[in-house]
Write an enzyme that holds these catalytic residues in place. Sequence first.
Site, PDB file in Angstrom:
ATOM      1  N   ALA A   1       0.850  -1.190   0.000  1.00 34.05           N
ATOM      2  CA  ALA A   1       0.000   0.000   0.000  1.00 34.05           C
ATOM      3  C   ALA A   1       0.884   1.237   0.000  1.00 34.05           C
ATOM      4  O   ALA A   1       2.033   1.193   0.437  1.00 34.05           O
ATOM      5  CB  ALA A   1      -0.888  -0.006   1.233  1.00 34.05           C
TER       6      ALA A   1
ATOM      7  N   GLY B   1       0.566  -5.346   0.599  1.00 35.70           N
ATOM      8  CA  GLY B   1      -0.430  -5.349  -0.462  1.00 35.70           C
ATOM      9  C   GLY B   1       0.114  -5.917  -1.771  1.00 35.70           C
ATOM     10  O   GLY B   1      -0.635  -6.456  -2.581  1.00 35.70           O
TER      11      GLY B   1
ATOM     12  N   GLU C   1      -0.280  -9.503  -1.465  1.00 36.38           N
ATOM     13  CA  GLU C   1      -1.715  -9.796  -1.508  1.00 36.38           C
ATOM     14  C   GLU C   1      -2.242  -9.776  -2.947  1.00 36.38           C
ATOM     15  O   GLU C   1      -3.077 -10.589  -3.319  1.00 36.38           O
ATOM     16  CB  GLU C   1      -2.474  -8.799  -0.617  1.00 36.38           C
ATOM     17  CG  GLU C   1      -2.175  -9.043   0.863  1.00 36.38           C
ATOM     18  CD  GLU C   1      -2.718  -7.945   1.772  1.00 36.38           C
ATOM     19  OE1 GLU C   1      -2.514  -6.758   1.466  1.00 36.38           O
ATOM     20  OE2 GLU C   1      -3.358  -8.283   2.785  1.00 36.38           O
TER      21      GLU C   1
ATOM     22  N   GLU D   1       3.481  -5.601   7.419  1.00 33.22           N
ATOM     23  CA  GLU D   1       2.556  -4.656   8.067  1.00 33.22           C
ATOM     24  C   GLU D   1       2.725  -4.591   9.571  1.00 33.22           C
ATOM     25  O   GLU D   1       2.563  -3.541  10.186  1.00 33.22           O
ATOM     26  CB  GLU D   1       1.100  -5.033   7.741  1.00 33.22           C
ATOM     27  CG  GLU D   1       0.683  -4.756   6.307  1.00 33.22           C
ATOM     28  CD  GLU D   1       0.991  -5.898   5.354  1.00 33.22           C
ATOM     29  OE1 GLU D   1       1.796  -6.789   5.716  1.00 33.22           O
ATOM     30  OE2 GLU D   1       0.428  -5.902   4.251  1.00 33.22           O
TER      31      GLU D   1
HETATM   32  N1  CAA Z   1       4.450   3.628   0.499  1.00 34.60           N
HETATM   33  C1  CAA Z   1       4.932   4.857   0.221  1.00 34.60           C
HETATM   34  N2  CAA Z   1       6.243   5.119   0.064  1.00 34.60           N
HETATM   35  C2  CAA Z   1       7.100   4.081   0.175  1.00 34.60           C
HETATM   36  C3  CAA Z   1       6.670   2.777   0.477  1.00 34.60           C
HETATM   37  C4  CAA Z   1       5.268   2.560   0.621  1.00 34.60           C
HETATM   38  N3  CAA Z   1       4.781   1.349   0.872  1.00 34.60           N
HETATM   39  N4  CAA Z   1       7.746   1.974   0.529  1.00 34.60           N
HETATM   40  C5  CAA Z   1       8.815   2.734   0.284  1.00 34.60           C
HETATM   41  N5  CAA Z   1       8.438   4.013   0.076  1.00 34.60           N
HETATM   42  C6  CAA Z   1       9.306   5.157  -0.270  1.00 34.60           C
HETATM   43  C7  CAA Z   1      10.297   5.472   0.829  1.00 34.60           C
HETATM   44  O1  CAA Z   1       9.752   6.361   1.778  1.00 34.60           O
HETATM   45  C8  CAA Z   1      11.430   6.096   0.052  1.00 34.60           C
HETATM   46  O2  CAA Z   1      11.085   7.438  -0.209  1.00 34.60           O
HETATM   47  P1  CAA Z   1      12.204   8.575  -0.310  1.00 34.60           P
HETATM   48  O3  CAA Z   1      13.110   8.174  -1.426  1.00 34.60           O
HETATM   49  O4  CAA Z   1      11.427   9.808  -0.540  1.00 34.60           O
HETATM   50  O5  CAA Z   1      12.899   8.544   1.019  1.00 34.60           O
HETATM   51  C9  CAA Z   1      11.415   5.350  -1.268  1.00 34.60           C
HETATM   52  O6  CAA Z   1      10.104   4.751  -1.365  1.00 34.60           O
HETATM   53  C10 CAA Z   1      12.465   4.252  -1.381  1.00 34.60           C
HETATM   54  O7  CAA Z   1      12.344   3.403  -0.231  1.00 34.60           O
HETATM   55  P2  CAA Z   1      13.620   2.729   0.454  1.00 34.60           P
HETATM   56  O8  CAA Z   1      14.636   3.771   0.726  1.00 34.60           O
HETATM   57  O9  CAA Z   1      13.110   1.933   1.593  1.00 34.60           O
HETATM   58  O10 CAA Z   1      14.122   1.802  -0.742  1.00 34.60           O
HETATM   59  P3  CAA Z   1      14.848   0.396  -0.664  1.00 34.60           P
HETATM   60  O11 CAA Z   1      15.160   0.071  -2.081  1.00 34.60           O
HETATM   61  O12 CAA Z   1      15.905   0.401   0.361  1.00 34.60           O
HETATM   62  O13 CAA Z   1      13.724  -0.647  -0.141  1.00 34.60           O
HETATM   63  C11 CAA Z   1      11.550  -1.672  -0.035  1.00 34.60           C
HETATM   64  C12 CAA Z   1      12.603  -0.937  -0.907  1.00 34.60           C
HETATM   65  C13 CAA Z   1      12.109  -3.034   0.404  1.00 34.60           C
HETATM   66  C14 CAA Z   1      10.326  -1.850  -0.867  1.00 34.60           C
HETATM   67  C15 CAA Z   1      11.274  -0.818   1.228  1.00 34.60           C
HETATM   68  O14 CAA Z   1      10.976   0.503   0.820  1.00 34.60           O
HETATM   69  C16 CAA Z   1      10.115  -1.281   2.064  1.00 34.60           C
HETATM   70  O15 CAA Z   1      10.258  -2.193   2.857  1.00 34.60           O
HETATM   71  N6  CAA Z   1       8.941  -0.616   1.919  1.00 34.60           N
HETATM   72  C17 CAA Z   1       7.795  -0.817   2.771  1.00 34.60           C
HETATM   73  C18 CAA Z   1       7.085  -2.085   2.490  1.00 34.60           C
HETATM   74  C19 CAA Z   1       5.874  -2.183   3.356  1.00 34.60           C
HETATM   75  O16 CAA Z   1       5.877  -1.946   4.547  1.00 34.60           O
HETATM   76  N7  CAA Z   1       4.756  -2.581   2.716  1.00 34.60           N
HETATM   77  C20 CAA Z   1       3.536  -2.777   3.387  1.00 34.60           C
HETATM   78  C21 CAA Z   1       2.708  -1.548   3.266  1.00 34.60           C
HETATM   79  S1  CAA Z   1       1.222  -1.675   4.176  1.00 34.60           S
HETATM   80  C22 CAA Z   1       0.189  -2.610   3.213  1.00 34.60           C
HETATM   81  O17 CAA Z   1       0.530  -3.025   2.151  1.00 34.60           O
HETATM   82  C23 CAA Z   1      -1.136  -2.811   3.845  1.00 34.60           C
HETATM   83  C24 CAA Z   1      -2.064  -3.619   3.041  1.00 34.60           C
HETATM   84  O18 CAA Z   1      -2.216  -4.786   3.269  1.00 34.60           O
HETATM   85  C25 CAA Z   1      -2.894  -2.991   2.028  1.00 34.60           C
END
Ligand code: CAA
Length: 696
Positions: A63, A102, A105, A125
Amino acid sequence: MTGPVTYQVEDGIAVIMVENPPVNALSAAVRGGLKEAAERAGADPAVAGIVLGGRGSTFIAGADITEFGKPPVPPSLNEVIAALEACPKPVVAAIHGAALGGGLEVALGCDARIVGPRAQLGLPEVKLGILPGAGGTQRTPRLIGADKAVALAASGDKVSASDAVAMGLADALEEGDLIAAAKAKVRALAAAPLPPRLNVRDDRLTAPGAREAFEAAAQKLAKRAAEEPQVAAIVQSVRNAFEMPLEQGLAGERAFFTQLRDDPRSLALRHVFFAERAAAHIPGLPRGTQPRKVARVAVLGAGTMGGGISMAFANAGIPVTIIETETAALERGLKRIDGIYATSVKRGSLSAEAHAKRMGLIEGKVGLEAAAGADLVVEAVFEELELKKEIFGKLDSIAPGAILASNTSYLDINAMAAATSRPQDVLGMHFFSPANVMKLLEVVRAEKTSPEALATAVEIGKKLAKVPVVVGVCHGFVGNRMLARRTQQAERLLQEGATPAQVDKALTDFGFRMGPFAMGDLAGLDIGWRIRKATGGSAPVADALCEAGRLGQKTAKGYYDYPEGARAGVESAEVQGIIEGVSQKLGIQRREISQQEIAERLIYPMINEGARILEEGIAARPGDIDVVWLYGYNWPAWRGGPMHHADALGLAHVAERLAAYAAQTGDDSLKPAPLLSKLAAEGGSFAGLKAEAKAA
Ligand code: CAA
Ligand code: NAI
């Protein structure tokens, strides 16, 4: 189709690609694009099936967390996944990178998942204080079994491509052309009647022993579930998969999701996620600044910190020369490192091969000349400015071209830089004890530090799997400077009437693992005593304990007694006597102090110091201070860090309490800092401040 989802028919197969940099988060536009594309492919007679992939380095990172708390924009993710499941043709996910939350998912709404070697699958999450909100707790148990599903969702850990295949989360690993392999899978599936999708399958749930295996896995999570509401929700939501049809299970999951998302604890954890990432952006660094190559590192001092720092480098595969003044100290240091690795091997967290490999990367030498040829030198000798200045002066010529970093806890890095002919190469790399474990790295930017040197230290920090935070020069930098405020109040609370146990309890109730006095006993009270003697400081209770030979756990007595080597201290009558004696000597009338006052007087002065640190530009952002406390001092993540906590409390409240304590105690250091007063008066917050360019 335009927008962040592209649609192309290739060889009679619709290839749908998500392209929403940087991480293909499921924004409203992506959700809309995916639903439309699924429906279009379903209706197009020229299309035999769908391949769903992502461009860039991720499949779909989940998400869009920035949308949380905003009014929902349709379609919901559940509607997107329902559209994929409603497609009468085979749908195959081609997962080349991260499929998280997501993102996973969405992949569970497909008929098959083909992964590339760099794929990472997971439900993170839980780390954001929520649970998977689009079927993760309902479809994962139907695919891999509820016992494995609950463990996956409760850990939040990412699973590698090969592990995903082994546990049944993915169908196959493709080392070559992933899209071609996914197309082949679509064709194979199209050649026969489609097997039932996860929305209509429950054979994994009804299998003999499935429920028992799940309840056993849930039992293992009982302690965490009692402490973390999102873990309790994950367990219950997965349990629902046994007890109700999918539709109802999804509705239950959604209800948990909404409730948790709106909980301040989730808000704090989401703040942590973004603060950690924001800290990686260094304000004021010229665009295109390139870090220097670091192939060889020298560490000065094989003591507590030098040893831990060397291990951090070796753990990252970087060769390191550890340097001492004499053989005996060097051998002691190397033996200690070897012993720490050996313990990990014994515990099963490290293989014997890895132990040998890491020791092979650490070379011990006597004499500063061994730093020649290093690209980076990290100094971790005694905390004495004159000694450090002398060493930096010598390193200037011994290691020409090297970046010279000090691990000092408090001392002036500008003074060390001035002892060299190239202050642009000098900075602080302040690790936290134990340096091979703690994730924080304060990168201290001195007055003349060059952008390249700074970028290099930050880059190296990331390679060591640390969280680097850039800070400015002052006594104690960010973390220790704020800690000093807490330490000061803890001592005063004892003088005014509190017991060590009451003070410690206030902090453990707040969420810290240990209070300041239990921590002091563990670290040894003589360290602070020695510093106070050298700098003319005083802490009457602490000094009196040391004078009585109570130096902490190593002498089996400190603020607490440790009978027969016990690790948890018991309250001591002798200590109570010493404290009361100090109160009497200082002419303080002891009183009952409430837990609330104790907690506020430990935490609010730190916030106050944080405000001064921001005002002076020592930290660039309030979030940077929060990251320092989370990763250097184990601040409870669900409270988001001291500055986020202050915003959550309301700055007017914090300023009012500080002013009241200043008046009550006559301690002017408790008066609200100008920035705090200003924001409190304006009804502002720390989060509302713009990043200060002058800071970093
Ligand atoms: N939403 C919005 N922004 C996000 C994001 C997300 N899910 N994930 C990463 N970003 C943004 C970061 O804030 C960062 O922004 P800036 O460059 O402005 O700082 C940019 O994307 C790059 O992120 P990273 O520096 O973390 O990049 P990375 O290459 O080191 O890692 C990643 C990539 C493994 C995808 C890591 O970003 C990550 O773990 N992201 C979060 C994943 C997460 O928690 N997903 C679950 C979301 S909740 C959900 O999905 C609920 C549901 O069931 C619907
Ligand atoms: P320590 O006393 O355990 O180790 C210092 C080592 O440096 C000793 O082994 C000593 O023999 C060696 N040494 C002294 N002069 C030297 C020289 N000229 N060349 C090479 N080696 C020399 O001290 P510790 O705790 O490791 O601290 C080192 C530095 O790290 C200090 O500046 C301290 O303030 C800082 N620090 C300490 C932390 C801690 O928790 N102990 C945390 C973060 C920083």
